[in-house]
Structure formats: structure tokens, C-alpha cells
Design a protein around this motif. Structure first.
Motif, PDB file in Angstrom:
ATOM      1  N   ARG A 312       0.930  -1.217  -0.113  1.00  0.00           N
ATOM      2  CA  ARG A 312      -0.078  -0.042  -0.021  1.00  0.00           C
ATOM      3  C   ARG A 312       0.793   1.071   0.006  1.00  0.00           C
ATOM      4  O   ARG A 312       0.916   2.309  -0.859  1.00  0.00           O
ATOM      5  CB  ARG A 312      -0.921   0.089   1.258  1.00  0.00           C
ATOM      6  CG  ARG A 312      -2.270  -0.966   1.164  1.00  0.00           C
ATOM      7  CD  ARG A 312      -3.226  -0.315   1.971  1.00  0.00           C
ATOM      8  NE  ARG A 312      -2.863  -0.435   3.445  1.00  0.00           N
ATOM      9  CZ  ARG A 312      -2.940  -1.882   4.020  1.00  0.00           C
ATOM     10  NH1 ARG A 312      -3.576  -2.829   3.486  1.00  0.00           N
ATOM     11  NH2 ARG A 312      -2.814  -1.923   5.306  1.00  0.00           N
ATOM     12  N   SER A 315       2.576   1.692  -3.329  1.00  0.00           N
ATOM     13  CA  SER A 315       1.610   2.073  -4.447  1.00  0.00           C
ATOM     14  C   SER A 315       1.311   3.661  -4.109  1.00  0.00           C
ATOM     15  O   SER A 315       1.233   4.510  -5.118  1.00  0.00           O
ATOM     16  CB  SER A 315       0.408   1.440  -4.087  1.00  0.00           C
ATOM     17  OG  SER A 315       0.452  -0.023  -4.332  1.00  0.00           O
ATOM     18  N   ARG A 316       1.292   4.027  -3.068  1.00  0.00           N
ATOM     19  CA  ARG A 316       0.921   5.427  -2.578  1.00  0.00           C
ATOM     20  C   ARG A 316       2.329   6.386  -3.243  1.00  0.00           C
ATOM     21  O   ARG A 316       2.096   7.269  -3.937  1.00  0.00           O
ATOM     22  CB  ARG A 316       0.780   5.657  -1.059  1.00  0.00           C
ATOM     23  CG  ARG A 316      -0.355   6.618  -0.691  1.00  0.00           C
ATOM     24  CD  ARG A 316      -0.683   6.867   0.478  1.00  0.00           C
ATOM     25  NE  ARG A 316      -1.383   5.477   1.095  1.00  0.00           N
ATOM     26  CZ  ARG A 316      -1.228   5.017   2.271  1.00  0.00           C
ATOM     27  NH1 ARG A 316      -0.414   5.649   3.273  1.00  0.00           N
ATOM     28  NH2 ARG A 316      -1.762   3.966   2.638  1.00  0.00           N
ATOM     29  N   ARG A 319       2.071   6.595  -6.816  1.00  0.00           N
ATOM     30  CA  ARG A 319       0.969   7.316  -7.214  1.00  0.00           C
ATOM     31  C   ARG A 319       0.014   6.278  -8.152  1.00  0.00           C
ATOM     32  O   ARG A 319      -0.521   6.618  -9.345  1.00  0.00           O
ATOM     33  CB  ARG A 319       1.321   8.444  -7.951  1.00  0.00           C
ATOM     34  CG  ARG A 319       1.682   9.671  -7.220  1.00  0.00           C
ATOM     35  CD  ARG A 319       2.235  10.911  -8.154  1.00  0.00           C
ATOM     36  NE  ARG A 319       2.841  11.718  -7.279  1.00  0.00           N
ATOM     37  CZ  ARG A 319       2.392  12.516  -6.544  1.00  0.00           C
ATOM     38  NH1 ARG A 319       0.871  12.722  -6.327  1.00  0.00           N
ATOM     39  NH2 ARG A 319       2.802  13.707  -5.805  1.00  0.00           N
ATOM     40  N   ARG A 321      -3.002   2.956  -8.082  1.00  0.00           N
ATOM     41  CA  ARG A 321      -3.859   2.491  -7.318  1.00  0.00           C
ATOM     42  C   ARG A 321      -3.522   1.688  -6.163  1.00  0.00           C
ATOM     43  O   ARG A 321      -2.769   0.622  -6.381  1.00  0.00           O
ATOM     44  CB  ARG A 321      -4.925   1.764  -8.463  1.00  0.00           C
ATOM     45  CG  ARG A 321      -6.260   1.620  -7.818  1.00  0.00           C
ATOM     46  CD  ARG A 321      -7.090   1.204  -8.937  1.00  0.00           C
ATOM     47  NE  ARG A 321      -6.734  -0.170  -9.436  1.00  0.00           N
ATOM     48  CZ  ARG A 321      -7.000  -1.339  -9.226  1.00  0.00           C
ATOM     49  NH1 ARG A 321      -7.634  -1.577  -8.018  1.00  0.00           N
ATOM     50  NH2 ARG A 321      -6.561  -2.243  -9.698  1.00  0.00           N
ATOM     51  N   PRO A 322      -4.039   1.876  -4.908  1.00  0.00           N
ATOM     52  CA  PRO A 322      -3.687   0.981  -3.656  1.00  0.00           C
ATOM     53  C   PRO A 322      -3.824  -0.534  -4.221  1.00  0.00           C
ATOM     54  O   PRO A 322      -5.026  -0.949  -4.785  1.00  0.00           O
ATOM     55  CB  PRO A 322      -4.202   1.416  -2.697  1.00  0.00           C
ATOM     56  CG  PRO A 322      -4.795   2.914  -3.110  1.00  0.00           C
ATOM     57  CD  PRO A 322      -4.942   3.084  -4.678  1.00  0.00           C
TER      58      PRO A 322
END
Lengths: 326, 214
Positions: A312, A315-316, A319, A321-322
Motif C-alpha cells: 500500500r 503504491s502510494r 501514485r 492505485r492502492p
């Protein structure tokens, strides 16, 4: 079986169950990559500064002092230029293989023994990160760190990432090692300057030492109260680091109840300790010349997180999608 | 089997991580260093203030006695797992920034050319950077930090000889090289704010004729 004799049996069964835990290998892969890069940098910088001969070769062959070395160096014929440069080349190659993730366990073993042989040649030129890196490399011998983010994964599955599960206990050992490092260094800080009795002045005076400073640090006198706060926070953070392990343990089974567990689940203990750690290592790297110490230590940090949490976060950062939670 | 081995590893790391006081016991020569003396004075005064009457000499003797006894205990406890450390290098002694060194020293290298001394290297100086890539490297910094202490005088002399040889190669017209430490006390925040000059002196000077290296 009596209750007394069954309790150790139950503990042992829980211990075995804990060590049977399997999870995606993202944290261990990141630990491998940063450790491999740190080793490559540590040796590369020695070569770039033309220091291998000066520091690790015996006086009789071009160094500045007599050196003995460990069994490996002695078995190879002593600290001659040829032996030392061969060890550097092999350790460097092992570091590259470890970083890209091919024959990682073998590479970690070779790199660990090579690094140990080289860095113990001249005890006067040893840095604090030398044994830490040796410990990291031994943990990578024990771990399956190439399940994802590795050339081995690419060759096996045709892609760089994989959800293939690995045993989680090497990650637990990484957390244990980080805890021993921080708690140990906290306990060893015996100067009065680390305590209220010395005005929490340790960091101010350490940053005045010419040995480690990057540039003149007398300007710190104008922000002396900040250095006092930083000293208190650093010392407390180090000696209380085991609380992170307790928090991770209690969060493992949030459903089990209990006041202490409920409190620990609610408090962002790991986040706070990681944030302080990142600030401390980045600041130390900016203000002082410590070689790859911060990188080698920060390589341990991903292992404080479970794979879904890491994914997570990644992904953040990217940028994207989580990733769905597992 | 695996559960047992992991437990043995954790046990070994735990025992190896027991803080020892080997540095205190082994480096008795360093007790005369002003940084150590200042620590003894500070601790004895604070301990006396809370009711444990002592003075620097008594405290030093007490610390040495406790350290010697504690080291013997730790060595015994570590005996079964010591081969694990020796073989794999899993050392667990993390003594980092234990005490701020209030009386550090900076390395200076000067050469004598045409009868005049010229500084070619001064630690942390942006202007005098002869062989700076080597002398400012983290590993050499660690080494020079140790060599500023009296107990390392033999190793310092060996390194000074190596430096002299390099100076002979790099400065063909130089007659001599002078390698020495500028020892000083780090200024307190108040002294910096007041603009007070930091007292210091050159010591452990090695003055070497360079003809022998050509």
C-alpha cells in the motif's frame, strides 16, 4: 499430562506455529536490495578513494602498518595486494549478485565472509557499520529474499514482482537485530551529557567533533535548545525501542482483547518510532560523514511492515492505485 | 529443528549483545584523557549531590573494579556462543557516540619548501585538501579519531611514516614534512555566542626529512 508440563509444550507449539507463518517476500526483498547496494557502495567508495592498499594491505606489500587478518586471509597467504584485491573483487561481485537477486543466499554468504575478512584486517579503520553489514548479510543467508523484486523472479515467472509466499521468520530476525542495535547503543550511552544532569548536551558536542562533521557546526550554538531536545529524544527513542516489538506482537492478534493490547492497537507506536528513526538517520547523514551507515540501518525498516502494508505504501509513493489488502 | 535453530540464534544474539565494559578495562591509558577526566568529575559531582559521596579517583577505582568483575561474568556467559560470533562475524557490541569527545584533535600536514612551512592538509579545512579524498574518507576519519588518543601513538607514527612517503612523492621540491595534531576543547554554546577563542595547541609532531623517500 500436568498443567505445569503442558504449558512449555503449548509455548513450543505456538513458537513453531509462529515460525511456520508464510507471507509475500516484499520486505525481505527490499532488505536485500538496499543491503546489496550499501555493500557495493562501501567497497566502491574504498576503490574510488584508492584506500584498499593503504588500509587493508600489510606494511610489507604497500600498506602503512603490519596486519594479520582472520583465518580466511591467513589461509590465502596473508594481506598481500593480490589477496586483498581478489577478496575485494569477489565481495563486490557477490554484492552485485545480491542486489539483482541471483543466487542470493550463496552471494550473501560469500559477501559476508569477504566483508568480514576485509574489515577486520585493520581494526583501527573499522566503522560501526561494518559488523552491522556482516549481520545483515548473515540474515540474508537465512532468508528467501528473491521471491520478488529480483532477477531470479524475472527468470522464473517472467516478471519482476511476485506474490509467492516465503517464511516470515527471517523477517522477525531482522526486527530482532534492529532492536538489539538500537537498544544496545542506547544502553551504552554512559556520558553525563546524554542525561538531564549534563543538560542533554551530547548531540551538540558530538556535532562539534571534527572526526564526523561534514562542515563547521558552531552555528548549532544558535539552536542549542533544539539539539537538547534532539538528544533527549534520541536517547529515549533508543532505550525504549523494544516497545516497537511489543506493539508489533500485540497487533498481530488484535482480536484477543486485553487492556494493554487495545491500547497498543490504538496508538501509532510503530509509525512514531519509524518517523523518528527516519528523521534521525537522514539528519545524521546530512550533518555527518558516516559512510553507508544510515542506508544499512534503514534497509531494516521495511521488515517492520507486513507485505500488504508495504505494498500500500509503495503504491502510494508510485501514485498508483492502492493494492487490495490481503 | 528449525524452531530450535532460530531460538539458538536469538539466544546467541542476546548473549553477545550483553553490554560489556571491555573498553573501560582495556584502555587504562585513556583514563588520563581530559574528556574521560571531565566525565569522572561530572559524574562524581552529580552522584555526591544525590547522596552518594565520591570523588573522581574513588569513582574511577569503583568503575574499574565493577567493569573487571562484570567483564569476567559476560565472558563466561558468552563462552558457548562465542564461536558463532567468531565464525560468522555476528558481533553485537554497539558502542556508538557513547561520550562526546570534548578534547578532540585535528590532523595538520605542512611541508617545508624554500625554507618556509606551508600547510597542505588540515582536517575539515576547505582550503588545505592534499589527499583529501583519502584523508576525509569515513574509514580514515574513524582511524584518525583513534590515533588522536595517546594509546595509539605507535599506530599514529606508522601512519605518519606513510604520509611522509606520499608527501615525498607529491611534493618533489619539499625538504621536510611536518605532521601533527591540533588539540583543543570544543566550545560550549555560550563560548560560541560570546565569540570566545578556543584554546588549543599542537602536539605529537612528526617532523620528517623527505630526502630519504626519493
Amino acid at each position: 499430562m500436568s498443567a505445569a508440563s503442558s504449558r512449555p509444550a503449548r509455548w513450543w507449539a505456538s513458537w513453531v506455529r509462529l515460525l511456520d507463518t508464510r507471507e509475500p517476500g516484499t520486505a525481505l526483498a527490499l532488505f536485500r536490495i538496499v543491503t546489496g547496494l550499501s555493500l557495493t557502495y562501501a567497497l566502491g567508495s574504498m576503490l574510488a578513494a584508492d584506500l584498499v592498499e593503504v588500509l587493508w594491505v600489510d606494511l610489507a606489500y604497500g600498506g602503512y602498518r603490519s596486519l594479520e587478518g582472520r583465518w580466511l586471509v591467513r589461509a590465502l597467504g596473508g594481506a598481500t595486494g593480490a589477496v586483498v584485491h581478489t577478496l575485494v573483487a569477489i565481495t563486490l561481485l557477490a554484492g552485485v549478485l545480491l542486489t539483482v537477486g541471483i543466487v542470493a543466499r550463496g552471494a550473501a554468504l560469500v559477501a559476508g565472509q569477504g566483508w568480514l575478512a576485509l574489515t577486520t584486517l585493520n581494526p583501527d579503520a573499522m566503522c560501526a557499520y561494518d559488523p552491522l553489514l556482516t549481520n545483515s548479510l548473515w540474515l540474508l543467508v537465512l532468508a528467501d529474499s528473491t521471491a520478488t523484486l529480483s532477477a531470479r523472479c524475472r527468470l522464473r515467472e517472467g516478471r519482476w514482482t511476485s506474490d509467492r509466499l516465503v517464511t516470515a521468520w527471517p523477517r522477525y530476525l531482522v526486527i530482532a537485530q534492529l532492536t538489539v542495535l538500537y537498544f544496545g547503543t542506547g544502553l551504552s550511552k554512559i556520558s553525563v551529557h546524554w542525561t538531564p544532569g549534563g543538560g542533554f548536551s551530547a548531540l551538540y558536542y558530538i556535532l562539534q567533533q571534527p572526526s564526523w562533521q561534514r562542515a563547521d557546526m558552531t552555528w548549532l550554538a544558535s539552536v542549542y535548545p533544539l539539539t537538547q531536545i534532539a538528544t533527549a529524544v534520541t536517547w529515549l527513542w533508543e532505550v525504549t525501542w523494544p516497545v516497537v516489538v511489543l506493539a508489533l506482537w500485540l497487533r498481530r492478534h488484535p482480536d484477543r482483547g486485553g487492556r494493554l493490547r487495545r491500547r497498543f492497537v490504538r496508538l501509532p507506536i510503530r509509525t512514531v518510532y519509524v518517523a523518528i528513526g527516519l528523521t534521525m538517520h537522514v539528519s545524521a547523514g546530512a550533518l555527518m560523514v558516516l559512510g553507508p551507515f544510515s542506508a544499512i540501518t534503514l534497509a531494516y525498516y521495511p521488515c517492520l511492515f507486513r507485505a500488504p502494508e508495504l505494498e500500500r505504501g509503495l503504491s502510494r509513493v508510485a501514485r498508483r492505485r492502492p493494492a487490495p489488502a490481503r | 529443528m528449525r524452531a530450535g535453530l532460530v531460538l539458538v540464534h536469538l539466544l546467541a544474539v542476546g548473549l553477545l549483545a550483553l553490554p560489556d565494559a571491555r573498553g573501560i578495562e582495556e584502555s587504562r591509558a585513556s583514563w588520563a584523557n581530559p574528556t574521560v577526566q571531565a566525565e569522572l568529575r561530572a559524574w562524581s559531582s552529580r552522584l555526591s549531590a544525590v547522596g552518594w559521596q565520591t570523588d573522581p579517583t574513588t569513582l574511577r577505582n569503583d568503575v574499574l573494579a565493577v567493569a573487571t568483575s562484570w567483564n569476567a561474568t559476560v565472558t563466561t556467559l558468552r563462552t558457548p556462543v562465542q564461536p558463532y560470533e567468531d565464525l560468522l562475524g555476528v558481533r553485537q557490541r554497539w558502542r556508538m557516540f557513547v561520550v562526546p569527545h570534548r578534547y578532540p584533535a585535528k590532523l595538520h600536514v605542512d611541508i617545508l619548501e624554500d625554507g618556509r612551512w606551508r600547510t597542505v592538509y588540515a582536517a575539515r579545512s576547505p582550503d588545505h585538501r592534499w589527499r583529501g579524498a583519502q584523508l576525509d574518507d569515513v574509514r580514515v576519519r574513524a582511524m584518525l579519531f583513534r590515533y588522536g588518543w595517546e594509546r595509539y601513538r605507535r599506530e599514529y607514527r606508522a601512519f605518519a611514516r606513510w604520509l611522509a612517503r606520499r608527501a615525498g612523492e607529491d611534493f618533489p621540491s619539499a625538504e621536510r614534512v611536518r605532521i601533527r595534531w591540533w588539540g583543543y576543547r570544543t566550545p560550549s554554546p555560550r563560548e560560541v555566542a560570546d565569540g570566545d577563542a578556543v584554546p588549543g595547541e599542537f602536539r605529537q609532531t612528526a617532523d620528517v626529512a623527505l630526502a630519504r623517500f626519493r
